[in-house]
Motif scaffolding. Structure first.
Motif, PDB file in Angstrom:
ATOM      1  N   LYS A  54       0.863  -1.187   0.000  1.00 56.50           N
ATOM      2  CA  LYS A  54       0.000   0.000   0.000  1.00 56.50           C
ATOM      3  C   LYS A  54       0.897   1.233   0.000  1.00 56.50           C
ATOM      4  N   PRO A  55       0.389   2.354  -0.483  1.00 52.50           N
ATOM      5  CA  PRO A  55       1.183   3.593  -0.425  1.00 52.50           C
ATOM      6  C   PRO A  55       1.617   3.872   1.016  1.00 52.50           C
ATOM      7  N   GLN A  56       2.838   4.386   1.168  1.00 54.59           N
ATOM      8  CA  GLN A  56       3.379   4.627   2.504  1.00 54.59           C
ATOM      9  C   GLN A  56       2.853   5.902   3.132  1.00 54.59           C
ATOM     10  N   GLY A  57       2.140   6.693   2.357  1.00 57.23           N
ATOM     11  CA  GLY A  57       1.549   7.919   2.893  1.00 57.23           C
ATOM     12  C   GLY A  57       0.209   8.167   2.238  1.00 57.23           C
ATOM     13  N   ALA A  58      -0.451   9.200   2.709  1.00 61.90           N
ATOM     14  CA  ALA A  58      -1.743   9.562   2.134  1.00 61.90           C
ATOM     15  C   ALA A  58      -1.533  10.587   1.020  1.00 61.90           C
ATOM     16  N   GLY A  59      -2.483  10.684   0.158  1.00 61.70           N
ATOM     17  CA  GLY A  59      -2.433  11.704  -0.873  1.00 61.70           C
ATOM     18  C   GLY A  59      -2.050  11.163  -2.236  1.00 61.70           C
ATOM     19  N   ALA A  60      -2.264  12.022  -3.220  1.00 62.37           N
ATOM     20  CA  ALA A  60      -2.055  11.647  -4.610  1.00 62.37           C
ATOM     21  C   ALA A  60      -0.592  11.376  -4.934  1.00 62.37           C
ATOM     22  N   ILE A  61       0.317  12.147  -4.358  1.00 62.39           N
ATOM     23  CA  ILE A  61       1.743  11.953  -4.652  1.00 62.39           C
ATOM     24  C   ILE A  61       2.218  10.615  -4.114  1.00 62.39           C
ATOM     25  N   ALA A  62       1.794  10.251  -2.928  1.00 57.77           N
ATOM     26  CA  ALA A  62       2.171   8.955  -2.358  1.00 57.77           C
ATOM     27  C   ALA A  62       1.617   7.818  -3.205  1.00 57.77           C
ATOM     28  N   GLN A  63       0.394   7.959  -3.661  1.00 55.24           N
ATOM     29  CA  GLN A  63      -0.213   6.935  -4.512  1.00 55.24           C
ATOM     30  C   GLN A  63       0.513   6.837  -5.849  1.00 55.24           C
ATOM     31  N   MET A  64       0.879   7.976  -6.421  1.00 55.16           N
ATOM     32  CA  MET A  64       1.586   7.988  -7.695  1.00 55.16           C
ATOM     33  C   MET A  64       2.966   7.327  -7.539  1.00 55.16           C
ATOM     34  N   PHE A  65       3.683   7.671  -6.477  1.00 54.50           N
ATOM     35  CA  PHE A  65       4.985   7.078  -6.218  1.00 54.50           C
ATOM     36  C   PHE A  65       4.855   5.563  -6.033  1.00 54.50           C
ATOM     37  N   HIS A  66       3.866   5.157  -5.265  1.00 55.73           N
ATOM     38  CA  HIS A  66       3.644   3.734  -5.017  1.00 55.73           C
ATOM     39  C   HIS A  66       3.365   2.991  -6.319  1.00 55.73           C
TER      40      HIS A  66
ATOM     41  N   LEU B 165       9.490   0.264  -2.085  1.00 58.26           N
ATOM     42  CA  LEU B 165       8.215  -0.173  -1.511  1.00 58.26           C
ATOM     43  C   LEU B 165       8.368  -0.654  -0.068  1.00 58.26           C
ATOM     44  N   GLY B 166       9.597  -0.628   0.439  1.00 61.00           N
ATOM     45  CA  GLY B 166       9.850  -1.083   1.801  1.00 61.00           C
ATOM     46  C   GLY B 166      10.042  -2.583   1.911  1.00 61.00           C
ATOM     47  N   LEU B 167      10.240  -3.263   0.789  1.00 60.84           N
ATOM     48  CA  LEU B 167      10.402  -4.722   0.773  1.00 60.84           C
ATOM     49  C   LEU B 167      11.883  -5.091   0.651  1.00 60.84           C
ATOM     50  N   HIS B 168      12.627  -4.799   1.696  1.00 56.12           N
ATOM     51  CA  HIS B 168      14.081  -4.994   1.669  1.00 56.12           C
ATOM     52  C   HIS B 168      14.479  -6.467   1.560  1.00 56.12           C
ATOM     53  N   GLU B 169      13.770  -7.348   2.253  1.00 57.50           N
ATOM     54  CA  GLU B 169      14.093  -8.776   2.171  1.00 57.50           C
ATOM     55  C   GLU B 169      13.793  -9.322   0.781  1.00 57.50           C
TER      56      GLU B 169
END
Length: 100
Positions: free
Chosen positions: A32-44, A82-86
């Motif tokens: 899921k996006p790491q933050g709220a808002g359109a920019i976070a969704q776009m980055f995700h 995406l925070g999936l380091h492993e």
């Protein structure tokens, strides 16, 4: 740049390779996006697309008898975003699949 894999090793390691790639794809799609808002969704969305495209490059290369190092780097970078380091580490380790 790619690392060539012998046909024998490709057949031997195919289940492992595909399991890693498929599990990473699922993990990326379940983020899921790491933050709220359109920019976070776009980055995700961009990071998820990059991860999936990197995985597609890996599968295409594997089918040609190689581990695509560009695809590996592309997928790993996006997975870290995406925070999936492993998952990123598992993808990077695919380059050494025949060194076990």
């Amino acid at each position: 740049m790619s690392k060539l894999i012998s046909l024998e090793d490709r057949q031997k390691y195919d289940p492992i390779f595909m399991q890693v790639v498929q599990s990473v794809q699922v993990e990326a799609q379940n983020t899921k996006p790491q933050g709220a808002g359109a920019i976070a969704q776009m980055f995700h969305k961009e990071q998820m697309t990059e991860a999936l495209q990197g995985c597609a490059m890996l599968i295409a290369g594997w089918n040609e008898g190689r581990v695509d190092e560009t695809g590996t780097k592309r997928a790993a970078t996006a997975l870290r975003g995406l925070g999936l380091h492993e998952a990123a580490q598992r993808v990077e380790n695919l380059v050494k699949i025949d060194e076990a």
